[in-house]
Design a protein around this motif. Structure first.
Motif: not given
Ligand SMILES: [Zn+2]
Length: 92
Positions: A17, A19, A25
């Protein structure tokens, strides 16, 4: 392209992931990252030849920040790819 605020390996789900500073995200599968490795060796292969070599269960074992992007070390031993942040941001 600014670097993301956080880059996290999610081993249990096989994803990374990112961000971004605007609060978005982004999730990218490990196998997708491995398949789209931007190193010269991978780019020399045709898409189908390259895809055939990828273990769908491939994991990310390490990451090294490189300023303009991140070097990703995969469980199959491949670590040549340095992924620029703007390249990663373009992943669907
Ligand atoms: Zn590669």
């Amino acid at each position: 392209m600014n670097a993301p605020e956080h880059v996290t390996i999610h081993a249990a789900t096989g994803r990374l992931s990112l961000t971004w500073r605007d609060g978005q995200t982004q999730w990218i599968d490990n196998a997708t990252l491995r398949e789209r490795c931007p190193c010269s060796t991978c780019r020399r292969l045709t898409h189908s030849d390259h895809a055939a070599q990828i273990d769908p269960q491939v994991a990310i074992v390490d990451m090294q920040p490189m300023g303009y992007g991140v070097q990703i070390v995969f469980s199959d031993g491949h670590a040549q790819g340095i992924y620029p942040w703007d390249y990663l941001a373009g992943f669907a």
